[in-house]
Design an enzyme around this catalytic site. Sequence first.
Site, PDB file in Angstrom:
ATOM      1  N   ASN A 245      15.530 -35.789 -40.683  1.00 18.81           N
ATOM      2  CA  ASN A 245      14.563 -36.402 -41.596  1.00 18.81           C
ATOM      3  C   ASN A 245      15.164 -36.923 -42.889  1.00 18.81           C
ATOM      4  O   ASN A 245      14.502 -37.667 -43.613  1.00 18.81           O
ATOM      5  CB  ASN A 245      13.442 -35.418 -41.919  1.00 18.81           C
ATOM      6  CG  ASN A 245      12.601 -35.084 -40.704  1.00 18.81           C
ATOM      7  OD1 ASN A 245      12.790 -35.638 -39.626  1.00 18.81           O
ATOM      8  ND2 ASN A 245      11.679 -34.165 -40.868  1.00 18.81           N
TER       9      ASN A 245
ATOM     10  N   ASN B 264      11.735 -40.367 -37.805  1.00 17.99           N
ATOM     11  CA  ASN B 264      12.008 -39.936 -39.178  1.00 17.99           C
ATOM     12  C   ASN B 264      13.434 -40.209 -39.640  1.00 17.99           C
ATOM     13  O   ASN B 264      13.670 -40.438 -40.828  1.00 17.99           O
ATOM     14  CB  ASN B 264      11.660 -38.462 -39.347  1.00 17.99           C
ATOM     15  CG  ASN B 264      10.160 -38.240 -39.326  1.00 17.99           C
ATOM     16  OD1 ASN B 264       9.392 -39.108 -39.724  1.00 17.99           O
ATOM     17  ND2 ASN B 264       9.742 -37.086 -38.855  1.00 17.99           N
TER      18      ASN B 264
ATOM     19  N   HIS C 112      16.816 -35.367 -29.216  1.00 17.00           N
ATOM     20  CA  HIS C 112      16.889 -35.934 -30.572  1.00 17.00           C
ATOM     21  C   HIS C 112      18.337 -36.071 -31.043  1.00 17.00           C
ATOM     22  O   HIS C 112      18.601 -36.764 -32.017  1.00 17.00           O
ATOM     23  CB  HIS C 112      16.120 -35.026 -31.522  1.00 17.00           C
ATOM     24  CG  HIS C 112      15.260 -35.727 -32.519  1.00 17.00           C
ATOM     25  ND1 HIS C 112      14.797 -37.014 -32.384  1.00 17.00           N
ATOM     26  CD2 HIS C 112      14.750 -35.283 -33.706  1.00 17.00           C
ATOM     27  CE1 HIS C 112      14.052 -37.332 -33.421  1.00 17.00           C
ATOM     28  NE2 HIS C 112      14.012 -36.306 -34.244  1.00 17.00           N
TER      29      HIS C 112
ATOM     30  N   ASP D   9      17.878 -41.780 -30.728  1.00 16.48           N
ATOM     31  CA  ASP D   9      16.987 -41.627 -29.584  1.00 16.48           C
ATOM     32  C   ASP D   9      15.758 -42.506 -29.782  1.00 16.48           C
ATOM     33  O   ASP D   9      15.367 -42.783 -30.910  1.00 16.48           O
ATOM     34  CB  ASP D   9      16.569 -40.163 -29.426  1.00 16.48           C
ATOM     35  CG  ASP D   9      15.836 -39.628 -30.651  1.00 16.48           C
ATOM     36  OD1 ASP D   9      16.441 -39.629 -31.741  1.00 16.48           O
ATOM     37  OD2 ASP D   9      14.659 -39.227 -30.520  1.00 16.48           O
TER      38      ASP D   9
END
Length: 185
Positions: A64, A110, A19, A89
Amino acid sequence: MFLIAGLGNIGEKYSLTRHNIGFMVVDEATRTLSQTSNINKSNFNADVIKSNETLYVKPTTYMNNSGIAIRAIKEYYKIENQNIIVIHDDLDLPFGAVKFKIGGGHGGHNGLRSTDAHIGNNYIRVRIGIGKPQAKSEVVNYVLNNFSKEELNQLEGIMSHTLKAIDAIMNGLSIDEVKSKFTLK
């Protein structure tokens, strides 16, 4: 002026996770820059390095809420969306694939969802494939786990290729030309 934002999560435990490929690319981009300055404004909620007319950004809001930081910097410097490049990613691309686009949906990501909510979706996206797990229920663990040793060995080349494409964008190559010349499948 360009704003290059890598998406990721802050903290050592996330530094080599799938991530965090956006953070890793920004770190690689700034590693060899000679004339830089750190911009320390608390309302940016980001680590920001300025080099000439380029801002390299790693939001400190966690993935997020990435859009909060990107919007604050965009508004402060009055940067148009066509000069915002977001590196992230992408589960829907195989590991090592690199694709480019403007706009589109967030695909469940997100960080993109937050960015879209705060600045709209008409910015340049650099999508770096990380592959995906077999079961959908494993996605969170998969993206928050470290790259394998084999993947880490390949990342240097992938990041170098990605940075060449970003340089081409900043030097005026159209998104279609960048797609044609730099897409990796």
